[in-house]
Design a protein around this motif. Structure first.
Motif, PDB file in Angstrom:
ATOM      1  N   THR A  91     -42.655 -52.629  -8.725  1.00 19.98           N
ATOM      2  CA  THR A  91     -43.508 -51.439  -8.580  1.00 19.98           C
ATOM      3  C   THR A  91     -44.829 -51.542  -9.324  1.00 19.98           C
ATOM      4  O   THR A  91     -45.746 -50.764  -9.065  1.00 19.98           O
ATOM      5  CB  THR A  91     -42.778 -50.186  -9.100  1.00 19.98           C
ATOM      6  OG1 THR A  91     -42.496 -50.366 -10.501  1.00 19.98           O
ATOM      7  CG2 THR A  91     -41.478 -49.934  -8.342  1.00 19.98           C
ATOM      8  N   GLU A 126     -45.799 -41.173  -9.816  1.00 19.26           N
ATOM      9  CA  GLU A 126     -46.513 -42.428  -9.528  1.00 19.26           C
ATOM     10  C   GLU A 126     -46.446 -43.411 -10.682  1.00 19.26           C
ATOM     11  O   GLU A 126     -46.847 -44.582 -10.532  1.00 19.26           O
ATOM     12  CB  GLU A 126     -47.975 -42.130  -9.176  1.00 19.26           C
ATOM     13  CG  GLU A 126     -48.823 -41.604 -10.321  1.00 19.26           C
ATOM     14  CD  GLU A 126     -48.689 -40.094 -10.557  1.00 19.26           C
ATOM     15  OE1 GLU A 126     -49.496 -39.551 -11.353  1.00 19.26           O
ATOM     16  OE2 GLU A 126     -47.796 -39.459  -9.953  1.00 19.26           O
ATOM     17  N   ASN A 127     -45.920 -42.984 -11.832  1.00 18.85           N
ATOM     18  CA  ASN A 127     -45.784 -43.857 -12.999  1.00 18.85           C
ATOM     19  C   ASN A 127     -44.368 -44.383 -13.187  1.00 18.85           C
ATOM     20  O   ASN A 127     -44.114 -45.187 -14.088  1.00 18.85           O
ATOM     21  CB  ASN A 127     -46.211 -43.111 -14.268  1.00 18.85           C
ATOM     22  CG  ASN A 127     -47.666 -42.708 -14.232  1.00 18.85           C
ATOM     23  OD1 ASN A 127     -48.514 -43.518 -13.858  1.00 18.85           O
ATOM     24  ND2 ASN A 127     -47.968 -41.472 -14.590  1.00 18.85           N
ATOM     25  N   ASN A 180     -41.206 -41.419  -3.258  1.00 19.20           N
ATOM     26  CA  ASN A 180     -42.247 -41.703  -4.239  1.00 19.20           C
ATOM     27  C   ASN A 180     -42.322 -43.169  -4.649  1.00 19.20           C
ATOM     28  O   ASN A 180     -42.950 -43.498  -5.657  1.00 19.20           O
ATOM     29  CB  ASN A 180     -42.058 -40.803  -5.463  1.00 19.20           C
ATOM     30  CG  ASN A 180     -42.393 -39.355  -5.166  1.00 19.20           C
ATOM     31  OD1 ASN A 180     -43.560 -38.961  -5.192  1.00 19.20           O
ATOM     32  ND2 ASN A 180     -41.377 -38.556  -4.849  1.00 19.20           N
ATOM     33  N   ARG A 234     -45.138 -50.558 -12.246  1.00 17.84           N
ATOM     34  CA  ARG A 234     -45.122 -49.327 -13.046  1.00 17.84           C
ATOM     35  C   ARG A 234     -44.257 -49.564 -14.279  1.00 17.84           C
ATOM     36  O   ARG A 234     -43.522 -50.556 -14.343  1.00 17.84           O
ATOM     37  CB  ARG A 234     -44.561 -48.163 -12.227  1.00 17.84           C
ATOM     38  CG  ARG A 234     -45.295 -47.884 -10.912  1.00 17.84           C
ATOM     39  CD  ARG A 234     -44.507 -46.873 -10.100  1.00 17.84           C
ATOM     40  NE  ARG A 234     -45.119 -46.546  -8.829  1.00 17.84           N
ATOM     41  CZ  ARG A 234     -44.588 -45.701  -7.946  1.00 17.84           C
ATOM     42  NH1 ARG A 234     -43.416 -45.103  -8.201  1.00 17.84           N
ATOM     43  NH2 ARG A 234     -45.199 -45.455  -6.810  1.00 17.84           N
TER      44      ARG A 234
END
Length: 446
Positions: free
Chosen positions: A141, A218-219, A252, A143
């Motif tokens: 990701t 989104e994190n 998401n 992230r």
């Protein structure tokens, strides 16, 4: 199956004199931080019995914490592991590979939920599997944040201590912990303020709101949850909770990780507990029941996610040891041949029926606040009569009374007030009922 007679036998006090002698040696040589539920020293084990060095035979309602689901000396595990021992014990898969590792990964691709292309990586322990799932999710990701849940348990390494909810004994004095770990509510039906019927919808909405507002979806690299929470008290998230969280993750771009280390491999009456509500995780972590008692764990998941880590980024000297892989193939063979999912469902039927009877008829039955779990992963939560106040003292007393009579039981729960039952899936029904008789007598003395 082991040749140990499948009969309880109490010849001495528990622990007996030889165990007491060994315990003195242990105290002198083994670090004090390594605890034991019951200091009886095992001589041999198999089926539903643990035989100690004093000749006592205990009924096993623990399975080495859900590890020896096929028994502690299953024929196929012993046969395959012994043959592998004779060939070679180690080469390191990262140096010169071997077929057993590949075959275990092939079996995992077949057995885990979903018909997508899957790959696996093998490790030694559940904590290693969870830690590597986080690494893989972050690589995929790009992230950093990881979301976990109240009452969750994921291991004892630095990162997995951060993921674990309960402080004592797992985290106390061992910090600071890894950053970018966030904890949100879980749908604990028995303790949900507005009742179990509302817990699934309300807890998932609350968890999603906290993730969105406090972290930012989104994190988030990964959301990690046990489909049945183990150390936290055998909590089955209320219906609807897991599907809502899985949908949110998918919408998401978050990697949804099912930690099936305690609940996997037929333990709940299905190959994996997440199948109960049709959850198909992106990654699934397994260990415990995977290899009949030999140290092995795995991360299995969508091929494109598993391939996100660069070559050499995953591994470890002993990961996927050839003897452990042979044991895993023997354990899976046993699970299929004996239909241990059906055995687990029968254990649930017997145990829940008896436990509900105890709750209904015992004068102090009010101390059983909740009977819960699935398959051979069953628990009772003990509370002070007339309240939902956790009663850890009564739980400890019950366990002690069972141990004295030759029944090995384990406790768990964030509040230390849950008695959990994890019998081997191959236990005979006579032993299962005898163990429940001992428990019932222990309640009478409480």
């Amino acid at each position: 199956m082991s040749d140990i007679p499948q009969e309880r036998r109490v010849l001495t006090a528990i622990p007996g004199p030889k165990s007491v002698e060994l315990q003195a040696r242990r105290t002198a040589a083994v670090a004090a931080g390594v605890g034991s539920t019951l200091p009886v020293f095992t001589a041999r084990a198999g089926g539903g019995i643990i035989e100690d060095v004093d000749g006592n035979r205990l009924i096993d309602f623990g399975s080495g914490i859900a590890v020896t689901s096929v028994g502690a000396s299953a024929e196929a595990v012993v046969r395959r592991a012994s043959a592998q021992l004779a060939d070679f014990t180690h080469t390191c898969f990262m140096v010169t590979p071997y077929e057993g590792y590949v075959e275990v990964c092939e079996r995992l691709a077949e057995l885990t939920p979903g018909d997508h292309a899957k790959k696996s990586a093998l490790f030694n322990s559940g904590a290693e599997a969870v830690e590597n799932a986080v690494k893989i999710a972050r690589a995929y990701t790009k992230r950093t944040a990881v979301v976990v849940f109240d009452h969750g348990y994921h291991g004892r390494t630095n990162l997995t201590m951060a993921l674990t909810s309960k402080n004592m004994p797992y985290k106390q004095g061992f910090g600071p912990f890894a950053p970018e770990v966030y904890r949100v509510p879980v749908a604990y039906g028995y303790r949900w303020p507005t009742g179990p019927e509302n817990a699934g919808a309300e807890a998932s909405a609350q968890a999603i709101d906290e993730i969105t507002k406090q972290i930012g979806a989104e994190n988030v690299a990964a959301i990690i949850i046990e489909p049945v929470l183990g150390e936290g008290g055998f909590i089955e998230p209320a219906k609807g909770f897991l599907p809502a969280i899985a949908r949110f993750a998918k919408d998401n771009g978050i990697v949804f990780v099912a930690d099936e280390i305690q609940s996997g491999f037929c333990r709940t009456g299905q190959w994996f507990a997440c199948e109960d509500e049709g959850i198909v995780p992106d990654l699934i972590t397994t260990a415990k029941g995977i290899a009949g008692g030999l140290p092995l764990s795995a991360v299995t998941g969508r091929a494109e996610i598993m391939d996100a880590a660069h070559s050499g980024g995953l591994g470890g000297t002993y990961g996927g040891n050839p003897v452990a892989c042979a044991g895993a193939l023997g354990a899976i063979e046993t699970m299929r041949e004996l239909d241990l999912n059906a055995r687990a469902r029968r254990i649930e039927e017997v145990m829940k029926g008896r436990l509900e009877e105890m709750r209904a008829k015992l004068p102090n039955g009010a101390v059983i606040g909740d009977v819960r779990g699935r398959g051979a992963m069953i628990a009772i939560e003990l509370v002070k009569p007339g309240t939902k106040d956790p009663d850890a003292a009564a739980t400890a007393a019950l366990a002690k009374a069972c141990h004295a009579e030759g029944l090995l039981v384990l406790t768990c729960g964030t509040y230390g007030n849950v008695l959990r039952f994890l019998p081997p899936l191959v236990i005979g029904e006579d032993l299962l009922n005898e163990g429940l008789d001992i428990l019932e007598r222990a309640f009478a003395t409480l």
